[in-house]
Design a protein around this motif. Structure first.
Motif, PDB file in Angstrom:
ATOM      1  N   TRP A  23     -25.359   9.056  13.890  1.00  9.55           N
ATOM      2  CA  TRP A  23     -23.911   9.468  13.668  1.00  9.55           C
ATOM      3  C   TRP A  23     -23.098   8.911  12.396  1.00  9.55           C
ATOM      4  N   THR A  24     -22.153   9.092  11.938  1.00  7.15           N
ATOM      5  CA  THR A  24     -21.126   9.821  11.558  1.00  7.15           C
ATOM      6  C   THR A  24     -20.304   8.652  11.944  1.00  7.15           C
ATOM      7  N   LYS A  25     -19.401   7.922  11.430  1.00  9.14           N
ATOM      8  CA  LYS A  25     -18.399   7.566  12.467  1.00  9.14           C
ATOM      9  C   LYS A  25     -17.037   7.517  11.036  1.00  9.14           C
ATOM     10  N   ILE A  26     -15.710   7.926  11.473  1.00 10.50           N
ATOM     11  CA  ILE A  26     -14.553   7.862  10.321  1.00 10.50           C
ATOM     12  C   ILE A  26     -13.746   6.923  11.208  1.00 10.50           C
ATOM     13  N   ARG A  27     -13.556   5.929  10.081  1.00  8.01           N
ATOM     14  CA  ARG A  27     -12.615   5.464  11.696  1.00  8.01           C
ATOM     15  C   ARG A  27     -11.119   5.831  10.491  1.00  8.01           C
ATOM     16  N   ARG A  28      -9.958   5.653  11.329  1.00  2.25           N
ATOM     17  CA  ARG A  28      -8.956   5.915  10.983  1.00  2.25           C
ATOM     18  C   ARG A  28      -7.896   4.945  10.410  1.00  2.25           C
ATOM     19  N   ARG A  29      -7.359   5.055   9.107  1.00  2.54           N
ATOM     20  CA  ARG A  29      -6.905   4.473   8.409  1.00  2.54           C
ATOM     21  C   ARG A  29      -5.204   4.325   8.066  1.00  2.54           C
ATOM     22  N   ASP A  30      -4.541   3.184   8.150  1.00  5.15           N
ATOM     23  CA  ASP A  30      -3.027   3.536   8.102  1.00  5.15           C
ATOM     24  C   ASP A  30      -2.692   2.744   7.035  1.00  5.15           C
ATOM     25  N   THR A  31      -1.806   3.193   6.658  1.00  4.54           N
ATOM     26  CA  THR A  31      -0.816   2.445   5.204  1.00  4.54           C
ATOM     27  C   THR A  31       0.124   1.810   6.050  1.00  4.54           C
ATOM     28  N   THR A  32       0.490   0.408   5.437  1.00  6.00           N
ATOM     29  CA  THR A  32       1.786   0.252   5.733  1.00  6.00           C
ATOM     30  C   THR A  32       2.550  -1.282   4.806  1.00  6.00           C
ATOM     31  N   GLU A  33       3.311  -1.527   4.600  1.00  2.00           N
ATOM     32  CA  GLU A  33       3.648  -2.668   3.840  1.00  2.00           C
ATOM     33  C   GLU A  33       4.184  -4.109   4.224  1.00  2.00           C
ATOM     34  N   ALA A  34       3.503  -5.265   3.770  1.00  2.00           N
ATOM     35  CA  ALA A  34       3.468  -6.107   3.863  1.00  2.00           C
ATOM     36  C   ALA A  34       4.105  -7.277   2.673  1.00  2.00           C
ATOM     37  N   ILE A  35       4.869  -8.451   2.731  1.00  3.23           N
ATOM     38  CA  ILE A  35       5.025  -9.189   1.014  1.00  3.23           C
ATOM     39  C   ILE A  35       4.244  -9.727   0.451  1.00  3.23           C
ATOM     40  N   ILE A  36       4.268 -10.446  -0.311  1.00  3.54           N
ATOM     41  CA  ILE A  36       3.236 -10.393  -1.225  1.00  3.54           C
ATOM     42  C   ILE A  36       4.417 -12.273  -1.372  1.00  3.54           C
ATOM     43  N   GLY A  37       3.761 -13.265  -0.393  1.00  2.00           N
ATOM     44  CA  GLY A  37       4.401 -14.674  -0.521  1.00  2.00           C
ATOM     45  C   GLY A  37       3.027 -15.811  -0.920  1.00  2.00           C
ATOM     46  N   ALA A  38       2.186 -15.548  -1.102  1.00  3.95           N
ATOM     47  CA  ALA A  38       1.226 -16.411  -1.536  1.00  3.95           C
ATOM     48  C   ALA A  38       0.321 -15.810  -2.335  1.00  3.95           C
ATOM     49  N   ILE A  39      -0.784 -16.511  -2.913  1.00  4.30           N
ATOM     50  CA  ILE A  39      -1.574 -15.922  -3.792  1.00  4.30           C
ATOM     51  C   ILE A  39      -2.604 -17.129  -3.913  1.00  4.30           C
ATOM     52  N   THR A  40      -4.045 -17.102  -4.339  1.00  2.19           N
ATOM     53  CA  THR A  40      -5.297 -18.147  -4.841  1.00  2.19           C
ATOM     54  C   THR A  40      -5.180 -16.977  -6.154  1.00  2.19           C
ATOM     55  N   GLY A  41      -6.305 -18.537  -6.820  1.00  2.00           N
ATOM     56  CA  GLY A  41      -6.336 -18.588  -8.253  1.00  2.00           C
ATOM     57  C   GLY A  41      -4.585 -18.775  -8.894  1.00  2.00           C
ATOM     58  N   THR A  42      -4.771 -18.060  -9.868  1.00  2.00           N
ATOM     59  CA  THR A  42      -3.779 -17.996 -10.490  1.00  2.00           C
ATOM     60  C   THR A  42      -2.334 -17.013 -10.559  1.00  2.00           C
ATOM     61  N   LEU A  43      -1.009 -17.685 -11.732  1.00  2.00           N
ATOM     62  CA  LEU A  43      -0.036 -16.228 -11.570  1.00  2.00           C
ATOM     63  C   LEU A  43      -0.477 -15.312 -11.873  1.00  2.00           C
ATOM     64  N   THR A  44      -0.872 -15.760 -12.947  1.00  2.00           N
ATOM     65  CA  THR A  44      -1.534 -14.761 -14.159  1.00  2.00           C
ATOM     66  C   THR A  44      -2.860 -13.777 -13.523  1.00  2.00           C
ATOM     67  N   ARG A  45      -3.919 -14.730 -12.858  1.00  2.00           N
ATOM     68  CA  ARG A  45      -4.947 -14.209 -12.854  1.00  2.00           C
ATOM     69  C   ARG A  45      -5.384 -13.904 -11.080  1.00  2.00           C
ATOM     70  N   PRO A  46      -4.462 -13.392 -10.168  1.00  2.00           N
ATOM     71  CA  PRO A  46      -4.500 -13.653  -8.921  1.00  2.00           C
ATOM     72  C   PRO A  46      -5.769 -12.906  -8.556  1.00  2.00           C
ATOM     73  N   GLN A  47      -6.677 -13.259  -6.940  1.00  2.00           N
ATOM     74  CA  GLN A  47      -7.653 -13.383  -6.470  1.00  2.00           C
ATOM     75  C   GLN A  47      -7.770 -12.554  -5.069  1.00  2.00           C
ATOM     76  N   LEU A  48      -6.832 -13.340  -4.304  1.00  2.00           N
ATOM     77  CA  LEU A  48      -6.376 -13.254  -3.350  1.00  2.00           C
ATOM     78  C   LEU A  48      -4.985 -12.948  -2.807  1.00  2.00           C
ATOM     79  N   LEU A  49      -4.050 -11.696  -2.213  1.00  2.00           N
ATOM     80  CA  LEU A  49      -2.637 -11.911  -1.702  1.00  2.00           C
ATOM     81  C   LEU A  49      -2.440 -12.651  -0.487  1.00  2.00           C
ATOM     82  N   VAL A  50      -1.656 -13.354  -0.234  1.00  2.00           N
ATOM     83  CA  VAL A  50      -1.243 -13.510   1.339  1.00  2.00           C
ATOM     84  C   VAL A  50       0.251 -13.340   1.251  1.00  2.00           C
TER      85      VAL A  50
END
Length: 156
Positions: A23-50
């Motif tokens: 069987w195939t499952k199609i998941r419901r995906r919603d979009t929403t907004e969030a504020i970027i408050g921190a990152i991993t990596g560097t300012l010019t090469r971020p890897q993850l957004l917190v």
């Protein structure tokens, strides 16, 4: 589709077989907004957004970045000044993990649009990993829904 994670698709003649994934499952995906408050990596090469939303609990989620998205975000990041709301906060690498992320605090001014399976569940907790969609340069941090207020429809 309130309360529905997605739908299952199968042939009318297909019966359930334990251990078989026909069987195939199609998941419901919603979009929403969030504020970027921190990152991993560097300012010019971020890897993850917190990411976060305004609330008393300060719950956060991380979003991995593809190289093209990292360049787009990195072009607009600025180091945080004094009085950042997350100053001194330690971020767990994963839910229940004792490992701590090494983060760089950024000005909490940029807004990211993210998608998730049933984006906001009980109490505003994201159930599954988030996916970065885009920067929302048309939205300010003050426009982002509060923690637990549900998904905001993506504009544009």
């Amino acid at each position: 589709m309130s309360g529905v994670d997605g739908i299952l698709i199968k042939s009318m003649s297909q019966r359930y077989l334990p251990g078989y994934r026909g069987w195939t499952k199609i998941r419901r995906r919603d979009t929403t907004e969030a504020i970027i408050g921190a990152i991993t990596g560097t300012l010019t090469r971020p890897q993850l957004l917190v990411l976060g939303r305004h609330d008393a609990a300060g719950r956060l989620r991380t979003v991995p970045l593809r190289p093209d998205a990292a360049r787009q975000v990195g072009e607009r990041l600025a180091a945080a000044g004094p009085g950042h709301p997350w100053d001194g906060v330690r971020f767990a690498a994963a839910r229940g993990s004792r490992d701590v992320l090494d983060v760089v605090l950024v000005r909490p001014e940029l807004v990211a649009e993210v998608s998730a399976d049933r984006a906001v569940d009980r109490g505003g907790v994201f159930r599954h990993p988030l996916r970065f969609k885009r920067l929302r340069l048309d939205v300010t941090a003050a426009d982002v829904p509060g923690f637990g207020q549900g998904p905001a429809a993506a504009a544009g």
